[in-house]
Scaffold this active site. Structure first.
Site: not given
Length: 249
Positions: A142, A12-13
């Protein structure tokens, strides 16, 4: 003959959009994903191969590289998200972020470098994030996982440049249409103790309705530009928000 590009995280993406972009431009595409979805590229060209890959599994990487054969370009796009108060994030989850977003990139590079070095040609594109351009709160672990890839890539670009292999960075902004939230290792709410509510509220509201965003096509085009760049540019911000951050920095 058509060149071959191997892209990780293509279910995806950004990864999927990049795979489609290269297919449309005549490339052979090896689309790697943790759980192969044969319908992900329904109706696409016969130049596409969908393959399984877990970037945290050495055997999975080795099997893919052996089956892939000659690869002209590697795009390390696979990754997971993690947003929340750092003090509330268990170390097990922090290690998972680093293992996927950082070590996974390094492992893929190490696996593909020998064939590119022997040919004295090829390109590696590591996809990071706009958090490397402007540090955001609630994304400390992150950000660390992506900043590490930035430093790694800059050093590797010098190291492999001697052998004619180019290393590039693509730094995407935030695209509300992607599955970044769905791919987060823990729901944001679970990592926000009550003491952070007042601080985090406005930040999460702004994140939900950003003034500038990135389209999936922006990232695909940035990867395309990075792959074809021969002028020595290392970083390619992708999306209006990422470009704005890069210019401000």
């Amino acid at each position: 003959m058509s060149k071959t590009i191997l892209i990780t995280g293509t279910s995806s993406g950004y990864g999927k959009a990049t795979a489609k972009h290269f297919l449309l431009n005549g490339w052979n595409v090896i689309a790697a994903m943790r759980r192969p979805d044969l319908d992900a590229f329904d109706g696409e060209s016969g130049r596409l191969r969908i393959v399984p890959l877990d970037v945290t599994d050495d055997q999975s990487i080795a099997a893919l590289i052996e089956a892939a054969g000659s690869v002209d370009v590697l795009v390390n796009n696979a990754g997971i998200g993690g947003v929340g108060a750092f003090e509330a994030m268990p170390m097990s989850l922090i290690r998972q972020l680093i293992e996927t977003n950082t070590i996974g990139v390094m492992a893929m590079c190490q696996a593909i470098i020998p064939q590119m070095r022997l040919r004295r040609s090829g390109a590696i594109v590591n996809v990071t994030s706009s958090v490397t351009l402007g540090e955001f709160p609630l994304a400390a672990a992150y950000t660390a996982s992506k900043q590490a890839v930035e430093g790694f890539s800059g050093s590797l670009a010098h190291e492999l440049g001697y052998f004619g292999v180019r290393v590039k960075l693509v730094e995407p902004g935030y695209a509300p249409t992607t599955r970044f939230g769905a791919n987060a290792i823990v729901p944001v709410a679970d990592l926000l103790p009550g003491e952070y509510a007042e601080f985090a509220g406005p930040i999460l509201e702004a994140f939900a309705k950003p003034a500038l965003t990135t389209r999936e096509s922006d990232v695909a085009e940035a990867v395309w530009a990075a792959v074809h760049d021969t002028a020595g540019q290392l970083r390619f911000p992708a999306g209006s928000d990422a470009v704005a951050l890069a210019e401000a920095r």
